[in-house]
Design an enzyme around this catalytic site. Structure first.
Site, mmCIF file in Angstrom:
data_model
loop_
_atom_site.group_PDB
_atom_site.id
_atom_site.type_symbol
_atom_site.label_atom_id
_atom_site.label_comp_id
_atom_site.label_asym_id
_atom_site.label_seq_id
_atom_site.Cartn_x
_atom_site.Cartn_y
_atom_site.Cartn_z
ATOM 1 N N LYS A 55 0.853 -1.199 -0.015
ATOM 2 C CA LYS A 55 0.096 -0.004 -0.003
ATOM 3 C C LYS A 55 0.894 1.178 0.000
ATOM 4 C CE LYS A 55 -4.134 -1.924 2.125
ATOM 5 N NZ LYS A 55 -5.004 -2.254 3.301
ATOM 6 N N LYS A 91 -4.713 -10.622 -5.588
ATOM 7 C CA LYS A 91 -5.879 -10.968 -4.571
ATOM 8 C C LYS A 91 -7.262 -10.214 -5.194
ATOM 9 C CE LYS A 91 -6.608 -8.749 -0.652
ATOM 10 N NZ LYS A 91 -6.366 -8.198 0.598
ATOM 11 N N LYS A 107 -11.750 -5.505 -2.237
ATOM 12 C CA LYS A 107 -12.799 -4.599 -2.322
ATOM 13 C C LYS A 107 -12.042 -3.125 -2.778
ATOM 14 C CE LYS A 107 -13.823 -5.053 2.562
ATOM 15 N NZ LYS A 107 -12.502 -4.595 3.199
HETATM 16 P P1 TYM Z 1 -10.618 -6.812 4.928
HETATM 17 O O1 TYM Z 1 -11.632 -5.873 5.231
HETATM 18 O O2 TYM Z 1 -9.529 -6.658 3.996
HETATM 19 O O3 TYM Z 1 -11.042 -8.175 4.693
HETATM 20 C C1 TYM Z 1 -12.041 -8.890 5.544
HETATM 21 C C2 TYM Z 1 -11.862 -10.421 5.519
HETATM 22 O O4 TYM Z 1 -11.866 -11.019 4.058
HETATM 23 C C3 TYM Z 1 -10.865 -11.692 3.880
HETATM 24 N N1 TYM Z 1 -10.571 -11.406 2.511
HETATM 25 C C4 TYM Z 1 -10.177 -12.522 1.688
HETATM 26 N N2 TYM Z 1 -10.312 -13.766 1.772
HETATM 27 C C5 TYM Z 1 -10.181 -14.592 0.675
HETATM 28 N N3 TYM Z 1 -9.637 -14.124 -0.372
HETATM 29 C C6 TYM Z 1 -9.814 -12.682 -0.693
HETATM 30 N N4 TYM Z 1 -9.470 -12.074 -1.989
HETATM 31 C C7 TYM Z 1 -9.990 -11.777 0.380
HETATM 32 N N5 TYM Z 1 -10.256 -10.380 0.476
HETATM 33 C C8 TYM Z 1 -10.429 -10.451 1.945
HETATM 34 C C9 TYM Z 1 -9.770 -11.003 4.804
HETATM 35 O O5 TYM Z 1 -8.802 -11.959 4.989
HETATM 36 C C10 TYM Z 1 -10.537 -10.636 6.009
HETATM 37 O O6 TYM Z 1 -10.527 -11.782 7.144
HETATM 38 N N6 TYM Z 1 -7.546 -6.043 8.629
HETATM 39 C C11 TYM Z 1 -8.741 -6.453 8.554
HETATM 40 C C12 TYM Z 1 -9.775 -6.291 9.313
HETATM 41 C C13 TYM Z 1 -9.545 -6.396 10.921
HETATM 42 C C14 TYM Z 1 -9.311 -7.541 11.518
HETATM 43 C C15 TYM Z 1 -9.171 -7.106 12.980
HETATM 44 C C16 TYM Z 1 -9.397 -8.636 11.239
HETATM 45 C C17 TYM Z 1 -9.151 -5.161 11.710
HETATM 46 N N7 TYM Z 1 -8.822 -5.849 12.878
HETATM 47 C C18 TYM Z 1 -8.988 -8.003 13.758
HETATM 48 C C19 TYM Z 1 -9.317 -9.855 12.371
HETATM 49 C C20 TYM Z 1 -9.086 -9.159 13.432
HETATM 50 C C21 TYM Z 1 -8.969 -6.184 6.986
HETATM 51 O O7 TYM Z 1 -8.460 -5.357 6.450
HETATM 52 O O8 TYM Z 1 -9.745 -7.051 6.379
#
Ligand code: TYM
Length: 476
Positions: free
Chosen positions: A261, A343, A346
């Site tokens: 990023k 990947k 969103k």
């Molecule tokens: P985020 O918002 O990017 O994604 C939410 C969840 O979706 C999963 N994910 C995917 N899994 C498979 N293939 C993909 N292409 C894909 N894109 C996203 C992510 O692995 C995630 O589980 N940092 C985290 C949010 C967060 C969080 C936390 C998660 C903040 N604090 C504490 C767990 C525990 C995030 O940006 O997820």
């Protein structure tokens, strides 16, 4: 009789005499097993309340009928017997290593060992015995009683429209956890999404949309709790500060997501860098045991474990050390439809590469039709040579639950066209109810608000108690 202390000393393994009695969960009982072959089972107290089942599982794994001998005899027995080669099996619960310190009873009190020194001791033991490390917290033997004590937590950033990646990699996993664990907490990481500087109105809209969509995915948020990270009066950020003070800056710079990023931005915000520290606080503040996430979050989870262990080690056992729970197979990382090495995200600007959960049947049809493939007619996965085909097969597998062999057989001799057609039909059918429910929940924003408010109310006492314990530990 040789004591633990004598034995560890003679083996040259460093340990300390504990000045305080260990906290609950830090002193681990040992069971001696008697069967055709003698053995030892060393198990974390969290996993002990199902002793009978655990013994059955250990017996099954060792293909030996085992019965427990006196569980209170202490490690010295086991060590002495192992050293003399009288034990054929040692079964150690992996959960033991989650504790920063491991305590052993000794005639004069307690001895404190680090996990790595314990491993060293076990390795010596195992020269003559066969050692098995088993994670008893996740074996089928874990009883419901054990599950009811475990807390499951995960989050999602309201930073864009939810994709098929979020759905298959995370939300489907969350659904399963809600069925199994009574204490599941899911939150909108709205503070995290500030790292990409959204417009205030846009952020508000995304928060509303993501909460509504999570309900539309069929997550039972009456059983689980759903809330917003920023809704709890700053407890997450306050703990994040305590963590920031013990986290080396260099570790943050090693994070792949930060590097990726940061590369795209002319000036890198501090929030982007300290993002994983807030994530560690999100997890630790609920004393979370399990964190179901997609594969891309593994590295952040590893750092969270490191930070939590460091705090526990410096200030005394305060937090549960969490474990990441990642789906098996390719749905742990769903890739972009136009580039199988990227990947599906969103926040991606290439919307053709992503299936969004609210895409219309026409959009789905068009995007799958245009999805990149290769010229080989046979369909088989090969993530290095054929990332796009592998991704399509993986998505189909994630949606249908079929084995890869069954899928290959289904499309034998038919090529990508047939796979794309089946995948399109399947996606439209699976996403149709999500779109319908989304329309229903959207018409009732008061209900969605109510779910978030009840969720926050439910989890706040846990967070407040943990934060006050942590503050007291550091001297505040
Ligand atoms: P985020 O918002 O990017 O994604 C939410 C969840 O979706 C999963 N994910 C995917 N899994 C498979 N293939 C993909 N292409 C894909 N894109 C996203 C992510 O692995 C995630 O589980 N940092 C985290 C949010 C967060 C969080 C936390 C998660 C903040 N604090 C504490 C767990 C525990 C995030 O940006 O997820």
């Amino acid at each position: 009789m040789m004591t633990n202390k004598d034995w560890l000393k003679s083996a040259g393994i460093p340990f300390q005499i504990a000045t305080q009695a260990p906290e609950e969960g830090a002193c681990c009982p040992i069971f001696f097993l008697e069967g055709e072959k003698k053995g030892v089972l060393w198990i974390h107290p969290d996993n002990c309340d199902t002793q009978g089942q655990i013994l059955r599982e250990a017996s099954r794994l060792l293909q030996n009928t085992l019965v427990p001998l006196d569980p209170l005899e202490g490690l010295e027995h086991a060590l002495a017997a192992a050293v003399k080669g009288r034990l054929s099996h040692v079964v150690v619960d992996e959960t033991l290593f989650d504790n920063e310190d491991i305590f052993l009873e000794d005639p004069e009190g307690y001895i404190r060992l680090t996990p790595s020194n314990l491993r060293q001791a076990l390795n010596l033991m195992t020269k003559k015995s066969q050692v098995r490390f088993i994670d008893f917290s996740t074996t089928a033997t874990s009883a419901q009683k054990n599950k009811s004590r475990k807390r499951v937590l995960s989050g999602i950033q309201p930073s864009g429209d939810m994709t098929l990646g979020n759905w298959l990699g995370a939300v489907e996993l969350w659904k399963k956890q809600i069925e199994e664990y009574p204490n599941c907490y899911f939150f909108l990481a709205d503070l995290h999404s500030l790292t990409v500087a959204p417009e205030p109105e846009e952020l508000r809209e995304r928060i509303r949309k993501t909460a509504t969509l999570l309900l539309a995915c069929g997550l039972d948020m009456e059983r689980a709790a759903m809330f917003r990270q920023s809704q709890l009066g700053g407890v997450h950020t306050e703990l994040a500060w305590l963590f920031a003070c013990i986290t080396p800056e260099g570790r943050l710079e090693q994070m792949t997501q930060f590097k990726e990023k940061a590369q795209k931005q002319a000036s890198v915000g501090t929030g982007l860098k300290i993002y994983p520290i807030l994530m560690a606080a999100d997890i630790a503040i609920y004393q979370s045991h399990l964190v179901p996430v997609g594969d891309d979050q593994r590295q952040h989870l590893e750092l969270a474990r490191e930070i939590i262990r460091k705090f526990n080690s410096r200030y005394g056992h305060t937090f549960v050390v969490p474990k990441a729970l990642v789906r098996e197979g390719s749905t742990a990382r769903v890739m972009d439809l136009t580039d199988g090495t990227k990947k599906m995200s969103k926040s991606s600007t290439n919307t053709d590469g992503c299936i969004y959960l609210l895409d219309s049947p026409e959009d789905i049809n068009r995007k799958i039709k245009r999805a990149k493939t290769d010229a080989i007619r046979d369909l088989y996965p090969d993530s290095l040579e054929r990332p796009e085909t592998t991704n399509l097969l993986g998505i189909y597998q994630g949606l249908t639950g079929l084995s890869m062999e069954a899928i290959i057989a289904e499309f034998e001799g038919q090529g990508h066209g047939a796979l794309k057609k089946a995948l399109t039909e399947c996606l439209i059918a699976k996403l149709e109810p999500v779109r319908k429910r989304y329309a229903q929940y959207s018409a009732d924003p008061g209900y969605v608000e109510g779910v978030l408010a009840r969720g926050a109310e439910r989890v706040y006492p846990i967070a407040a108690e943990t934060l006050s314990k942590a503050k007291e530990r550091v001297g505040l």
